[in-house]
Scaffold this active site. Sequence first.
Site, short mmCIF file in Angstrom:
data_model
loop_
_atom_site.label_atom_id
_atom_site.label_comp_id
_atom_site.label_asym_id
_atom_site.label_seq_id
_atom_site.Cartn_x
_atom_site.Cartn_y
_atom_site.Cartn_z
N THR A 16 0.83 -1.20 0.00
CA THR A 16 0.00 0.00 0.00
C THR A 16 0.87 1.25 0.00
O THR A 16 0.53 2.26 -0.60
CB THR A 16 -0.91 0.01 1.25
OG1 THR A 16 -1.59 -1.24 1.34
CG2 THR A 16 -1.94 1.12 1.18
N SER A 55 6.17 3.63 8.76
CA SER A 55 5.00 4.32 9.28
C SER A 55 4.70 3.99 10.75
O SER A 55 5.52 4.19 11.62
CB SER A 55 3.80 4.01 8.40
OG SER A 55 2.71 4.78 8.79
N HIS A 56 3.52 3.43 10.97
CA HIS A 56 3.04 3.18 12.33
C HIS A 56 3.54 1.85 12.87
O HIS A 56 3.21 1.48 13.99
CB HIS A 56 1.51 3.16 12.31
CG HIS A 56 1.00 2.21 11.27
ND1 HIS A 56 1.11 2.47 9.92
CD2 HIS A 56 0.44 1.00 11.37
CE1 HIS A 56 0.63 1.46 9.24
NE2 HIS A 56 0.21 0.54 10.09
N LYS A 95 10.21 3.99 0.41
CA LYS A 95 9.13 4.41 -0.49
C LYS A 95 9.68 5.46 -1.44
O LYS A 95 10.50 6.29 -1.04
CB LYS A 95 8.02 5.01 0.38
CG LYS A 95 6.83 5.49 -0.38
CD LYS A 95 5.72 5.85 0.58
CE LYS A 95 5.96 7.18 1.25
NZ LYS A 95 4.72 7.79 1.75
N ASP A 115 2.00 9.33 14.22
CA ASP A 115 2.62 8.01 14.07
C ASP A 115 4.12 8.13 13.79
O ASP A 115 4.69 9.22 13.88
CB ASP A 115 1.93 7.22 12.95
CG ASP A 115 2.21 7.80 11.58
OD1 ASP A 115 2.48 9.02 11.50
OD2 ASP A 115 2.17 7.05 10.59
N ASP A 144 6.07 8.21 11.18
CA ASP A 144 6.61 9.15 10.19
C ASP A 144 5.79 10.44 10.08
O ASP A 144 6.00 11.23 9.16
CB ASP A 144 6.74 8.48 8.82
CG ASP A 144 5.41 8.00 8.27
OD1 ASP A 144 4.50 7.71 9.08
OD2 ASP A 144 5.25 7.91 7.04
N ASP A 199 2.58 11.15 9.45
CA ASP A 199 1.49 11.45 8.51
C ASP A 199 0.11 11.09 9.06
O ASP A 199 -0.90 11.54 8.54
CB ASP A 199 1.73 10.81 7.12
CG ASP A 199 1.94 9.32 7.17
OD1 ASP A 199 1.88 8.73 8.28
OD2 ASP A 199 2.19 8.73 6.10
N ARG A 200 0.06 10.29 10.12
CA ARG A 200 -1.25 9.95 10.69
C ARG A 200 -1.57 10.84 11.89
O ARG A 200 -0.66 11.43 12.49
CB ARG A 200 -1.27 8.50 11.17
CG ARG A 200 -1.09 7.51 10.05
CD ARG A 200 -1.24 6.11 10.59
NE ARG A 200 -1.16 5.17 9.48
CZ ARG A 200 -1.71 3.97 9.48
NH1 ARG A 200 -2.39 3.56 10.53
NH2 ARG A 200 -1.60 3.18 8.44
N THR A 233 -7.85 2.22 -1.06
CA THR A 233 -6.96 2.51 0.07
C THR A 233 -5.56 2.80 -0.45
O THR A 233 -5.04 2.08 -1.30
CB THR A 233 -6.93 1.29 1.01
OG1 THR A 233 -8.23 1.15 1.56
CG2 THR A 233 -5.91 1.47 2.11
N GLU A 236 -8.63 9.27 5.07
CA GLU A 236 -8.81 7.83 5.13
C GLU A 236 -9.15 7.44 6.56
O GLU A 236 -8.71 8.09 7.52
CB GLU A 236 -7.52 7.12 4.74
CG GLU A 236 -7.14 7.31 3.30
CD GLU A 236 -5.97 6.40 2.96
OE1 GLU A 236 -6.23 5.34 2.37
OE2 GLU A 236 -4.84 6.74 3.29
N GLU A 237 -9.87 6.32 6.68
CA GLU A 237 -10.24 5.83 8.00
C GLU A 237 -9.02 5.47 8.83
O GLU A 237 -9.09 5.42 10.05
CB GLU A 237 -11.18 4.64 7.88
CG GLU A 237 -10.74 3.51 6.95
CD GLU A 237 -9.51 2.77 7.37
OE1 GLU A 237 -9.39 2.51 8.58
OE2 GLU A 237 -8.68 2.44 6.49
N SER A 238 -7.89 5.21 8.16
CA SER A 238 -6.69 4.75 8.86
C SER A 238 -5.93 5.93 9.48
O SER A 238 -4.71 6.00 9.40
CB SER A 238 -5.79 3.97 7.90
OG SER A 238 -5.51 4.74 6.75
N LYS A 268 -0.58 12.42 3.45
CA LYS A 268 -1.41 12.80 4.58
C LYS A 268 -0.51 13.47 5.62
O LYS A 268 0.70 13.30 5.58
CB LYS A 268 -2.15 11.60 5.15
CG LYS A 268 -1.30 10.43 5.54
CD LYS A 268 -2.22 9.27 5.93
CE LYS A 268 -1.45 8.06 6.39
NZ LYS A 268 -1.15 7.14 5.30
C1 G16 Z 1 -0.62 3.50 4.49
C2 G16 Z 1 -1.24 4.19 3.32
C3 G16 Z 1 -2.66 4.55 3.63
C4 G16 Z 1 -3.44 3.32 4.06
C5 G16 Z 1 -2.74 2.68 5.22
C6 G16 Z 1 -3.36 1.35 5.61
O1 G16 Z 1 -0.51 4.39 5.54
O2 G16 Z 1 -0.53 5.36 2.99
O3 G16 Z 1 -3.21 5.10 2.48
O4 G16 Z 1 -4.74 3.68 4.42
O5 G16 Z 1 -1.41 2.41 4.89
O6 G16 Z 1 -3.20 0.46 4.56
P1 G16 Z 1 -3.55 -1.05 4.71
O7 G16 Z 1 -4.99 -1.10 5.12
O8 G16 Z 1 -3.30 -1.63 3.35
O9 G16 Z 1 -2.67 -1.63 5.79
P2 G16 Z 1 0.85 4.53 6.32
O10 G16 Z 1 0.57 5.55 7.38
O11 G16 Z 1 1.13 3.15 6.86
O12 G16 Z 1 1.85 4.95 5.30
#
Ligand code: G16
Length: 542
Positions: A17, A112-113, A125, A276, A278, A280-281, A343, A362-364, A375
Amino acid sequence: MIVTVETTPFGDQKPGTSGLRKKVPVFAQKNYAENFIQSIFDSLEGFSGKSLVIGGDGRYYNREVIQKAIKMAAAAGFGKVMVGKGGILSTPAASNVIRKYEAFGGIVLSASHNPGGPNEDFGIKYNIGNGGPAPEKITNAIFARSKTITEYKIADCPDIELDAVGTQTVEGMTVEVIDPVADYAELMESLFDFAAIRALISGGTRVVIDSMGAVTGPYATEILERRLGAPSGSVRNAVPLPDFGGHHPDPNLVHAKELYDDVMSPDGPHFGAASDGDGDRNMIVGKGMFVTPSDSLAIIAANATVAPGYARGIAGIARSMPTSAAADKVAEKLGIGMYETPTGWKFFGNLLDAGMATVCGEESFGTGSDHVREKDGLWAVLFWLNIMAARKESVADIVRKHWAEYGRNYYSRHDYEEVDTDAANGLMAALRGKLATLPGTKIGALTVEAADDFAYHDPVDHSVSENQGIRVLFEGGSRVVFRLSGTGTSGATLRVYVERYEPDPANHGIDTQEALADLIAAADTIAEIGKRTGRSAPTVIT
Ligand code: G16
């Protein structure tokens, strides 16, 4: 001297993703990171003499890979690398630097998280010149290249000094070490009413940000404590650490529970936010009110014009398919475009570039706008503070009034982590197999109205992305969505997204899980989650 090193392909370098994410021991294998970085460069054209931005969230292995990436960029023919001091750049800050200095692209190192440490997660990335994650066309090319790679090129030179701002040269390529915070803080100050937020804080509204030992610490300290006058200590866990101080830097009700409990306590702060790994969340909590990311998007969109950077209004809203439809109601009322994407933040890039959408979410726990192409956690925090300052209302009041006006989308995500991969794939295949027969099926009081496998037709470049999640829609507007995560690093993660729309304010005070109980049970009946995964309950509920 530039050397060419022979290598053999790894079969598992398919970006998910958001880039390639693996455990550190996988990345630490001989040539593993080099192969992927060279595959990125081999998939790009026309960068000779141009600039590349490099930075990461400071997690374990960040510094090692940054050295490799700079030396390989020199060997590949880039003219300049801009790298954050100490190898640090939050994801939104990296996006901003790429855009501001018109770089060719950027390499962002983060998982990320996901947790950090010698046995935890790492990631690489590639972001393109608009500052956003590479589209699928490029990530597919990178993966294809990684399967045939036979050599990579790297400058054979001493390590670059990353801890002082200034300029050096590597094999004729300029390396500029930049202050990672300055450009970003300036951008935030141009978008939000800092004077009003300062007044809110000096007027007694207590604000805390939990940086979770991750990258936003220096950014939040500069902005919240230095520029907005919050007392020192308002930013917690503010020093970025390679293992995030043992924190799981995922801003949700499970991993940011301490902050949540503090805000909910009678003497606690009025407003709390977490970010989180990095940066972005974001998670937004007010006294007596947790704001779901889907509601946050809708409320930011509905109130956008209070912020100077958005005073002229927003052109459109975009959300990922599993995100609740709360924002759709706002778009409808404003008479602006609403876009539903798969997503992954990369799908917003075209809509933002084309000026079709201004805010996305996004919901995440992701929200952002056209100010960058990622984000942006702190952006969302500042937007909320700006809205509170302008409306002179608490988070809870703002949210309740929003529901009263637009209706409430009860929403929850149930994650089943580290599920056996075959079992998870089997569950999804079985769901796909019964899509045609689901409509009309009755489960308790619910009747399935429609079911499909979401496919996205990008309205800008007309690319098509299929198999983006199974949607089961019930009569009356409720739905459950099933998809497998594309960011996990062990086993499979099944995500089940549950949503029910409730227009009547008299019914807006129900506990979320209770309000969704019949749909949660229906999800299990339809997908046979318990039977196929052996799990009787989700690992994480958000
Ligand atoms: C990434 C993507 C987001 C996505 C999230 C969850 O976030 O940038 O767009 O919503 O992963 O993805 P999945 O449901 O496939 O685990 P991040 O913050 O991890 O870069």
